[in-house]
Design a protein around this motif. Sequence first.
Motif, PDB file in Angstrom:
ATOM      1  N   ARG A 377      -0.156  -5.371  -3.802  1.00 19.22           N
ATOM      2  CA  ARG A 377      -0.449  -5.687  -2.212  1.00 19.22           C
ATOM      3  C   ARG A 377      -0.679  -4.891  -1.852  1.00 19.22           C
ATOM      4  O   ARG A 377       0.425  -3.690  -1.773  1.00 19.22           O
ATOM      5  CB  ARG A 377       0.105  -6.988  -1.427  1.00 19.22           C
ATOM      6  N   PRO A 378      -0.891  -4.203  -0.645  1.00 10.57           N
ATOM      7  CA  PRO A 378      -0.919  -3.344   0.185  1.00 10.57           C
ATOM      8  C   PRO A 378       0.543  -3.134   0.738  1.00 10.57           C
ATOM      9  O   PRO A 378       1.505  -4.370   1.700  1.00 10.57           O
ATOM     10  CB  PRO A 378      -1.739  -3.434   1.099  1.00 10.57           C
ATOM     11  N   THR A 379       1.079  -1.979   1.148  1.00 13.85           N
ATOM     12  CA  THR A 379       2.525  -2.005   1.452  1.00 13.85           C
ATOM     13  C   THR A 379       2.014  -2.382   2.716  1.00 13.85           C
ATOM     14  O   THR A 379       1.409  -2.370   3.922  1.00 13.85           O
ATOM     15  CB  THR A 379       2.502  -0.401   1.193  1.00 13.85           C
ATOM     16  N   THR A 380       3.238  -3.191   3.231  1.00 15.69           N
ATOM     17  CA  THR A 380       3.118  -3.942   4.716  1.00 15.69           C
ATOM     18  C   THR A 380       4.218  -2.914   5.941  1.00 15.69           C
ATOM     19  O   THR A 380       5.048  -1.907   5.739  1.00 15.69           O
ATOM     20  CB  THR A 380       3.924  -4.522   4.787  1.00 15.69           C
ATOM     21  N   ILE A 381       3.940  -2.448   6.708  1.00 12.34           N
ATOM     22  CA  ILE A 381       4.418  -1.707   8.436  1.00 12.34           C
ATOM     23  C   ILE A 381       5.653  -2.976   8.029  1.00 12.34           C
ATOM     24  O   ILE A 381       5.699  -3.883   8.152  1.00 12.34           O
ATOM     25  CB  ILE A 381       4.264  -2.457   9.880  1.00 12.34           C
ATOM     26  N   ILE A 434     -16.750 -13.141  -5.116  1.00 11.90           N
ATOM     27  CA  ILE A 434     -15.523 -12.773  -5.193  1.00 11.90           C
ATOM     28  C   ILE A 434     -14.965 -13.325  -3.064  1.00 11.90           C
ATOM     29  O   ILE A 434     -15.714 -12.341  -2.287  1.00 11.90           O
ATOM     30  CB  ILE A 434     -14.012 -12.419  -5.682  1.00 11.90           C
ATOM     31  N   ARG A 435     -14.103 -14.206  -2.310  1.00 11.79           N
ATOM     32  CA  ARG A 435     -14.402 -13.766  -1.708  1.00 11.79           C
ATOM     33  C   ARG A 435     -13.859 -12.885  -0.743  1.00 11.79           C
ATOM     34  O   ARG A 435     -14.194 -12.327   0.574  1.00 11.79           O
ATOM     35  CB  ARG A 435     -14.052 -15.604  -0.633  1.00 11.79           C
ATOM     36  N   ASP A 436     -12.477 -12.237  -1.837  1.00 12.44           N
ATOM     37  CA  ASP A 436     -11.645 -11.523  -0.403  1.00 12.44           C
ATOM     38  C   ASP A 436     -12.590  -9.887  -0.734  1.00 12.44           C
ATOM     39  O   ASP A 436     -13.644 -10.067  -1.987  1.00 12.44           O
ATOM     40  CB  ASP A 436     -10.432 -11.575  -0.659  1.00 12.44           C
ATOM     41  N   ALA A 437     -12.473  -9.208   0.213  1.00 13.33           N
ATOM     42  CA  ALA A 437     -12.986  -7.757  -0.090  1.00 13.33           C
ATOM     43  C   ALA A 437     -11.780  -7.084  -1.248  1.00 13.33           C
ATOM     44  O   ALA A 437     -11.235  -7.761  -2.116  1.00 13.33           O
ATOM     45  CB  ALA A 437     -12.062  -6.724   1.131  1.00 13.33           C
ATOM     46  N   THR A 438     -12.467  -6.759  -2.495  1.00 15.25           N
ATOM     47  CA  THR A 438     -11.997  -6.076  -3.429  1.00 15.25           C
ATOM     48  C   THR A 438     -12.284  -4.016  -3.955  1.00 15.25           C
ATOM     49  O   THR A 438     -11.574  -3.577  -4.543  1.00 15.25           O
ATOM     50  CB  THR A 438     -13.343  -6.388  -4.379  1.00 15.25           C
ATOM     51  N   ILE A 439     -12.772  -3.850  -2.579  1.00 16.35           N
ATOM     52  CA  ILE A 439     -13.063  -2.608  -2.372  1.00 16.35           C
ATOM     53  C   ILE A 439     -12.179  -2.238  -1.532  1.00 16.35           C
ATOM     54  O   ILE A 439     -13.013  -2.653  -0.252  1.00 16.35           O
ATOM     55  CB  ILE A 439     -14.405  -2.105  -2.660  1.00 16.35           C
ATOM     56  N   LEU A 440     -10.456  -1.463  -1.876  1.00 19.24           N
ATOM     57  CA  LEU A 440      -9.996  -1.355  -1.054  1.00 19.24           C
ATOM     58  C   LEU A 440      -9.116   0.648  -0.897  1.00 19.24           C
ATOM     59  O   LEU A 440      -9.267   0.766  -1.316  1.00 19.24           O
ATOM     60  CB  LEU A 440      -8.547  -2.018  -1.260  1.00 19.24           C
ATOM     61  N   ARG A 441      -9.110   0.888   0.242  1.00 14.29           N
ATOM     62  CA  ARG A 441      -8.572   2.496   0.274  1.00 14.29           C
ATOM     63  C   ARG A 441      -6.898   2.251   1.565  1.00 14.29           C
ATOM     64  O   ARG A 441      -7.501   1.867   1.972  1.00 14.29           O
ATOM     65  CB  ARG A 441      -9.907   2.746   1.062  1.00 14.29           C
ATOM     66  N   LEU A 442      -6.866   3.156   0.820  1.00 15.27           N
ATOM     67  CA  LEU A 442      -4.430   2.853   1.107  1.00 15.27           C
ATOM     68  C   LEU A 442      -4.366   4.445   1.250  1.00 15.27           C
ATOM     69  O   LEU A 442      -4.884   5.279   1.050  1.00 15.27           O
ATOM     70  CB  LEU A 442      -4.369   2.222  -0.639  1.00 15.27           C
ATOM     71  N   GLY A 446       0.737   3.467   0.266  1.00 19.44           N
ATOM     72  CA  GLY A 446      -0.109   2.054   0.231  1.00 19.44           C
ATOM     73  C   GLY A 446      -0.534   1.548   1.355  1.00 19.44           C
ATOM     74  O   GLY A 446      -1.128  -0.146   1.192  1.00 19.44           O
ATOM     75  N   ILE A 447      -0.628   1.590   2.549  1.00 17.72           N
ATOM     76  CA  ILE A 447      -0.909   0.725   3.789  1.00 17.72           C
ATOM     77  C   ILE A 447      -2.777   0.838   3.832  1.00 17.72           C
ATOM     78  O   ILE A 447      -2.834   1.549   3.052  1.00 17.72           O
ATOM     79  CB  ILE A 447      -0.135   1.508   5.085  1.00 17.72           C
ATOM     80  N   LEU A 448      -3.135  -0.326   3.849  1.00 15.87           N
ATOM     81  CA  LEU A 448      -4.010  -0.578   3.622  1.00 15.87           C
ATOM     82  C   LEU A 448      -4.779  -0.113   5.161  1.00 15.87           C
ATOM     83  O   LEU A 448      -4.771   0.277   6.441  1.00 15.87           O
ATOM     84  CB  LEU A 448      -4.275  -2.217   3.796  1.00 15.87           C
ATOM     85  N   GLU A 449      -5.908   0.978   4.785  1.00 13.61           N
ATOM     86  CA  GLU A 449      -6.708   1.577   5.385  1.00 13.61           C
ATOM     87  C   GLU A 449      -8.049   1.184   5.998  1.00 13.61           C
ATOM     88  O   GLU A 449      -8.067   0.220   6.624  1.00 13.61           O
ATOM     89  CB  GLU A 449      -7.330   2.686   5.316  1.00 13.61           C
ATOM     90  N   LYS A 450      -8.708   0.443   4.644  1.00 17.48           N
ATOM     91  CA  LYS A 450     -10.521   0.025   4.860  1.00 17.48           C
ATOM     92  C   LYS A 450     -10.777  -1.209   3.716  1.00 17.48           C
ATOM     93  O   LYS A 450      -9.514  -0.812   2.549  1.00 17.48           O
ATOM     94  CB  LYS A 450     -11.581   0.961   4.326  1.00 17.48           C
ATOM     95  N   ARG A 682      -0.987  -4.676 -11.554  1.00 19.41           N
ATOM     96  CA  ARG A 682      -0.186  -3.851 -10.483  1.00 19.41           C
ATOM     97  C   ARG A 682      -0.965  -2.183 -10.711  1.00 19.41           C
ATOM     98  O   ARG A 682      -1.698  -2.348 -11.668  1.00 19.41           O
ATOM     99  CB  ARG A 682       0.785  -3.779 -11.484  1.00 19.41           C
ATOM    100  N   LEU A 683      -0.597  -1.693  -9.482  1.00 17.41           N
ATOM    101  CA  LEU A 683      -0.491  -0.242  -8.940  1.00 17.41           C
ATOM    102  C   LEU A 683      -0.078   0.615  -9.493  1.00 17.41           C
ATOM    103  O   LEU A 683       1.154   0.747  -8.608  1.00 17.41           O
ATOM    104  CB  LEU A 683      -1.389  -0.267  -8.040  1.00 17.41           C
ATOM    105  N   LEU A 684       0.263   1.260 -10.183  1.00 12.40           N
ATOM    106  CA  LEU A 684       1.815   2.401 -10.305  1.00 12.40           C
ATOM    107  C   LEU A 684       1.461   3.819 -10.431  1.00 12.40           C
ATOM    108  O   LEU A 684       0.607   4.385 -10.503  1.00 12.40           O
ATOM    109  CB  LEU A 684       1.779   2.203 -12.370  1.00 12.40           C
TER     110      LEU A 684
END
Length: 801
Positions: A377-381, A434-442, A446-450, A682-684
């Motif tokens: 999942r995206p990295t959190t602060i 799919i309800r959630d966003a599927t294209i993520l820009r990190l 790893g912190i989510l930007e868009k 996962r994203l490695l």
Amino acid sequence: MPFIVYFIAFLVCFERVEGTLGNHAKFQSKIQGSVQMDIRVAGYRPKENDEYKCVPRKLDFDLAYATQFEAVVEHNNAHHMLVIVCGDIPAASKTAIDNGDLEGSMYTCREMGACSSPAIIWGSKYDGDKFQTPTGVGFPLGKSTSKGYVVLQVHYKDPIPLNLPPDRSGVTIQFSKTMIDNPISSAGMLMMVHESFAIPPREKSTLIPMECCYDSPTELEGFAYRVHAHHLGRSNKFKSYHLNETYEFSRSPQKPQIFVSIDKKMTIKPKTLLRGSCDYDSSNRSMYTYVGFTRKDEMCNVYLMLTRKNAMEASQKSLYEYMCAAGYSGSFMQYPGMLNGELSLRSYPMRTGIPGIPTYEEYASLITSKPEKILVRPTTIPEEPKEKLPSPFGHVSAVDVDEKGRIWIFCRRDRMWDANTFTNDNRIRNKTPIRDATILRLFPSGILEKAYGEGIFVMPHGLTLAKRTVWVTDVGLHQALEVSATTGKILRTIGTRFEPGTGKFHLCKPTDVAISGDKVFVTTGYCDDRVAVFRLIGQYVEYVGRLKYGLSKRARLEMKIPHTIDLDPCGRPIVASRESGQIWTFSLKSGKAISIVSPESYDFSGAKIYAAKYLSGGTIIAAVQVRGIEGVLKGMLVHLTSEGRLINRIPTSDGFTSPHDIAIGKDGTLYVAECGGDSPGRLLIFSAPGTSYMENLKLFDAPSAQLNLASFGFNDSHEGITRIPGATWHPVRRLEFSTIFNFIILAMILVLVWYIFTSLKSPNRRASPRRKRELVDHHDTDCSSFEKQHLLDLSQEIDEM
């Protein structure tokens, strides 16, 4: 004290440039079949460091071929001299020449900004250096060609002391006239230049690579080369690859930067990969070093003199120029005859290579054996409450990375693909988006930007970044879609929604997309085994056809599930055929497969290739899944030559089973999307320590990173560099000396004001009215012309791509 302050302020606030330009370059001798021309700087005395002066001369003859150059150097303060031929020169200089005012024709210039349509044909800095072209070869110049002016450029690294005579350096050029019984072949120049790079401080070695594909139908033959860098340069290298033929040379830029004859035959054929690199030693630098024209900057240039092998083309009376221009956004090949640097339709922006790797064979051994990061999942602060954790990715079907190091992924969230997902006729059963966003820009951390794509996709698969847009494929929708990178809005679609098919208007489970100029390649793997080709026409898409499997009659059967597609520097599609364990390369001209390779030396049988991405130097990184002796699935990352030879394995940790897609960052970081099997998705991220030259881009690695970089003194000065239309230009970030100098001047002025103020208030010192007026007059002296502001608000350059 006041005398010292006044004296320094006087030196800062007043300058004069002196120097005279003497004798006109004249034809000293005219013998049968030849002309000799001398170009000299007469009596010029540079006053500052890194002055560039140009001495222009108009060619009065219709046609002659430059065949010999000899340097005349009087002082050791010249960094280099260049002979540049031009289509035109500044109007003031042209007028001065036409009016006979030869002294007034000299002007300040910088390398490729010396004139319009510039072409460098010779360079040196050593007195007596003489270069002779091969017999029967010369650079065509004169009024009947597009090059009617010759400009001698001198880069003075230091001022000339007053106790030495002014400079009278120059060059003597020997021209040969055209003779019917002794035809001359026209010479040209290939220049490789990197326009945007950064060298970190205190590094023994930083390698800056550049790579282009020469895809003109004309064969070239090189006969001399020259390299150029500044004080940090250790070695400039060149290597060409064509099938099994290679040629290479290297030279230290600290040696005389002269043209060196090539001692063996060197041929550049169509579809030849050209790779250059520059190695720098910044051990003694405490700050980053950037591209620029001064001693505190660096350059990365390789020049190659050449002629055309075809006799008819070689006899054409025009000087031809080729350029491989590299930058942060990739490499572009420029060809003769293009107006104002226009990009060739055969040019493709490609990865310039991985910095810090002396040879491409070393890449795999530099990759860390364990992922630097594993993200589900995206990295959190750190301060983020646990109850606000972002949702998991789910299966990550695709990954790509942009030029700023930001990571783009296409993920399936809670959607799974199993044996019951599709009907027998390839229609998806669950059509609910799919309800959630599927294209993520990190961000790289790893912190989510868009996040985009909420409520649009049903079974995500492939993702490819294009200029300001993102192309994705959805195997459930049976569509390839172009999405805005800033808004997430769908701009274009290929295929009919929820309708599988094999015709012009249909796709069947499309897997991936590659963009090459105005062409879009779409692989349709699970029910069609096709590489469909489309053309972009404005906002519309036109079906062109399909790539052919023409190597043999069996080849059509051997392509099984084309899973990913990439492009090599020549724009040729590289397709990973998953089930057959093969990598296919196709010709753009014929659309046919030109090679089908199976990686060698696997320890396990039944390998499946999920992804194949071009690296550099004619090599490929492939993501492979194999089944062990006990039937256990295992993921592997391998480094291969284009012929399929195994260079090295990239070691991976246990538990890595299902690689689905890969991406390679500009700094060598390897991103792997894991999808399917027992993997939760996962994203490695595998890093390549010591290879990055873009550490400064980490300034942007935070959600609040909308910075006003002007406050850091960054500069975007590209004076003198020919920009290539269509290429993304990234600012060269340089802390200007003038900025620091201005702070010093400001401090001096404040000290002066303080001294005046305290002197006037002091009861022990009385100043006469005349003295007061003198102080006020001096304080009001206008120094604004020297407080030059070069700061640029680069935040405008940081677009939302």
